[in-house]
Scaffold this active site. Structure first.
Site, short mmCIF file in Angstrom:
data_model
loop_
_atom_site.label_atom_id
_atom_site.label_comp_id
_atom_site.label_asym_id
_atom_site.label_seq_id
_atom_site.Cartn_x
_atom_site.Cartn_y
_atom_site.Cartn_z
N CYS A 1 -41.72 31.49 42.10
CA CYS A 1 -42.06 32.23 40.88
C CYS A 1 -43.15 31.52 40.08
CB CYS A 1 -40.81 32.41 40.01
SG CYS A 1 -41.14 33.33 38.49
N CYS B 1 -40.04 29.51 32.09
CA CYS B 1 -39.10 30.59 31.82
C CYS B 1 -37.69 30.07 31.55
CB CYS B 1 -39.09 31.56 33.01
SG CYS B 1 -37.72 32.72 33.02
N CYS C 1 -34.36 30.55 36.18
CA CYS C 1 -33.96 30.17 37.54
C CYS C 1 -34.20 28.68 37.73
CB CYS C 1 -34.73 30.98 38.58
SG CYS C 1 -34.49 32.76 38.47
N CYS D 1 -41.07 39.03 37.92
CA CYS D 1 -39.76 38.38 37.95
C CYS D 1 -39.11 38.67 39.30
CB CYS D 1 -38.88 38.91 36.82
SG CYS D 1 -37.22 38.20 36.82
N TYR E 1 -7.87 41.98 31.23
CA TYR E 1 -9.32 41.96 30.98
C TYR E 1 -10.03 42.85 32.00
CZ TYR E 1 -7.61 37.67 28.73
OH TYR E 1 -6.88 36.75 28.00
N GLU F 1 -7.63 46.13 28.36
CA GLU F 1 -8.97 45.70 27.94
C GLU F 1 -9.11 45.94 26.44
OE1 GLU F 1 -12.57 44.49 27.28
OE2 GLU F 1 -11.79 44.27 29.32
N ASP G 1 -9.22 38.34 34.84
CA ASP G 1 -10.66 38.03 34.91
C ASP G 1 -11.19 37.92 33.48
OD1 ASP G 1 -13.30 37.74 35.55
OD2 ASP G 1 -13.56 39.71 36.45
N CYS H 1 -15.54 33.03 35.53
CA CYS H 1 -16.97 32.70 35.51
C CYS H 1 -17.21 31.35 34.86
CB CYS H 1 -17.77 33.78 34.78
SG CYS H 1 -17.28 34.02 33.06
#
Length: 471
Positions: free
Chosen positions: A77, A83, A86, A179, A331, A352, A401, A428
Site C-alpha cells: 500500500c 495511514c 494496516c 485502499c 449479545y 441483545e 459474543d 474480539c
C-alpha cells in the site's frame, strides 16, 4: 550506547524483539526499559529516536535500519506507515498469525491463569487483502501534509481530503488514493465522490470550525455482490446534496442502496440519526449456508464476511449440538449466530441491548423461515435473570459474543448460578475474555481454544473458547 539529541534520546543498533499491543513492536533500551516502536518487524536492528519517556518505557521511531528481519516484506500500500490502518503489512502473514496466536495464549495464561488445553492452530484468512465489507471515510478541507509538502515553498493548492484519520489526530485526514481493504468498486466510488465534489465546489468538512457540506462516506458490500453507499452531510443543502447523489447513482448503477443523513451534531456517529433512503432499498443482503441476513446502515455485522462464516462454523462445532438443546445466544446482535446454529438446536433464545438489532434479527428469522429462534431486547445484566430463565427454559448451552469490554460480572454470576453444560465464548478481546474465564474457573474447565484471524495486516484477533461444566 545513547546520545542526547535536543532533549530526546537516540539508541543505536537496538534489536526488535517482539510484536506488542496495538500493532507496535517491542525492543529493550540499554537501561533495560521497554521501547515501543511502530512500523518495524521483530528481527529488525535499528537506531531509535525516542519522543516520549515514561517511568517504565519509551516510545520512539526507527531512524536507521542496520539489519532487516527475515520476516519483513515490502508493503503493497502506498499509504503504509502514515495511514496506521494496516500496521503489520510489512510482516509476512505466517508471522502475523504466529504473533496473534501467541497474544491469545499469553492473555489466557497471564491474565486468566486457568488450566488450558493444547491450542488448536489459529485459522488464517484466505483473503489477506480486500476482505472488509464495511469502510468509513471522512472528508476534510485540511488534508494531512507530508514532510516534503510542509517544507515546500510551492502553492499546495486544494487541501481537500477524503480518507482516514491520522492516528491520534482527530482533525487530520489522510487523503486515500487506493485502499487494499475493501473490494472495488469501493476505491472507484470514493475517488469519484471526491473528484466530483472538487469539480463542483462542494465544501469539505472543517472539524474545528464545524462547517462544510460533506462529512463522511460509508461503503458496505456483501458476498452477494450488493453495495450500500451512505453519505453524511453536515449542512442541509438540498440542491448540492441531490447533485452529488444523482451523479453517484448514475455513475455506479450497481449500487443497491443509496442513503444519506444530515448530521450537524458535534460527533459523526450514525446511531442516533435519521437516515434517509435516496435510491434502491434501505438494506443489502448477506448470505451464509442459504440463510439471508439484511444489513442496514446501522447494523453490526462481522466486517470480514468470508471469515465470519469460518468463525461461526467453529462456534457451532464447539457447541456440539444434537438437536435437543436449548441454546441462549447472549449479545446476539442481529441474530446471525443464533440462526446459524438453529438447525441443530431445539430452541435458540437471543438477547441483545440494541432494539434495532433485535428488529433485524426477527425480520431475518422470518425471511429464513426459522421458527425455533426467539429474540429479546434489553440490558443483558438486567434481562438475563431468574424470571427470564424460568420463562424460556434452562439453557443446555450458552453462546456469548460480548463487546470488547467482555461480560458484565452480573452476567457471569448468572451463568455460574444456572450452570449450563457448555459455554462457547467468542471474543474480539482475549484480555477481557481471559479475565472472564478466571471468574468462571470454579465451575468451568476450558476444553478447547481456537483463535481466528478476521483482520489480516492488523494486530486484531478473535478467539473462541469452549468451557465445560466441571463434574
Amino acid at each position: 550506547m545513547a546520545k542526547k539529541n535536543t532533549d530526546k534520546v537516540v539508541f543505536h543498533q537496538i534489536k526488535v524483539l517482539d510484536a506488542g499491543a496495538k500493532g507496535v513492536s517491542v525492543a529493550k533500551a540499554p537501561d533495560g526499559k521497554v521501547v515501543f516502536i511502530p512500523n518495524v518487524v521483530p528481527g529488525d536492528v535499528v537506531d531509535v529516536q525516542t519522543f516520549k519517556k515514561r517511568k517504565a518505557y519509551y516510545e520512539g521511531k526507527a531512524i536507521h535500519f542496520h539489519e532487516y528481519s527475515e520476516h519483513r516484506i515490502e508493503p503493497i500500500c502506498e499509504h503504509f506507515g502514515v495511514c496506521g490502518g494496516c500496521k503489520w503489512q510489512n510482516m509476512k502473514y505466517s508471522q502475523q498469525l504466529y504473533y496473534k496466536q501467541n497474544e491469545v495464549l499469553n492473555h489466557l495464561q497471564r491474565i486468566g491463569k486457568v488450566e488450558l488445553p493444547e491450542f488448536e492452530p489459529i485459522l488464517g484468512s484466505e483473503k489477506q487483502f480486500f476482505y472488509r465489507n464495511k469502510m468509513e471515510f471522512s472528508f476534510s478541507n485540511s488534508r494531512w501534509l507530508t514532510e516534503a509538502e510542509i517544507g515546500s515553498t510551492e502553492d499546495l493548492g486544494n487541501r481537500n481530503a477524503l480518507g482516514f484519520h491520522i492516528p491520534k489526530m482527530w482533525d487530520k485526514i489522510l487523503d486515500i488514493n487506493k485502499c487494499h481493504l475493501q473490494e472495488d468498486p469501493s476505491n472507484a466510488i470514493r475517488n469519484e465522490v471526491r473528484s466530483f465534489a472538487n469539480e463542483h465546489g462542494l465544501t469539505f468538512f472543517n472539524p474545528r470550525a464545524h462547517e462544510g457540506l460533506l462529512r463522511t462516506l460509508m461503503l458496505r458490500t456483501s458476498s452477494t455482490g450488493e453495495i450500500m453507499v451512505l453519505i453524511q452531510f453536515f449542512e442541509n443543502d438540498k440542491a448540492n446534496r441531490e447533485l452529488l447523489l444523482n451523479h453517484i447513482y448514475e455513475k455506479f448503477p450497481q449500487i443497491t442502496s443509496l442513503q444519506y443523513v444530515i448530521n450537524s451534531k458535534a460527533n459523526d456517529t450514525l446511531y442516533d440519526t435519521d437516515i434517509k433512503l435516496y435510491k434502491g432499498r434501505d438494506y443489502i443482503l448477506e448470505e451464509m449456508e442459504g440463510l439471508k441476513f439484511s444489513i442496514n446502515a446501522k447494523s453490526f455485522y462481522q466486517t470480514n464476511s468470508d471469515q465470519a462464516y469460518e468463525l461461526y462454523k467453529i462456534t457451532r462445532d464447539f457447541a456440539g449440538l444434537t438437536g435437543n438443546e436449548i441454546v441462549y445466544d447472549l449479545y446476539t446482535g442481529t441474530g446471525t449466530i443464533a440462526q446459524f446454529v438453529s438447525k441443530k438446536a431445539k430452541k435458540v433464545i437471543g438477547v441483545e441491548s440494541v432494539p434495532e438489532a433485535i428488529k433485524d434479527a426477527k425480520l431475518n428469522a422470518e425471511r429464513n423461515e426459522i421458527t425455533n429462534c426467539e429474540f429479546y431486547v434489553g440490558d443483558m445484566k438486567v434481562v438475563f435473570n431468574d424470571d427470564f430463565i424460568a420463562q424460556h427454559g434452562h439453557p443446555d448451552v450458552i453462546i456469548t459474543d460480548p463487546p470488547r469490554d467482555g461480560m458484565h460480572k452480573d452476567v457471569i454470576e448468572q451463568i455460574m448460578k444456572i450452570a449450563p453444560e457448555k459455554v462457547v465464548y467468542v471474543s474480539c478481546n482475549s484480555a477481557t475474555q481471559a479475565r472472564d474465564l478466571a471468574l468462571m474457573d470454579e465451575k468451568y474447565k476450558v476444553t478447547r481454544v481456537r483463535p481466528v484471524d478476521m483482520f489480516p495486516q492488523t494486530h486484531h484477533v478473535e478467539n473462541v473458547v469452549l468451557l465445560e461444566r466441571r463434574k
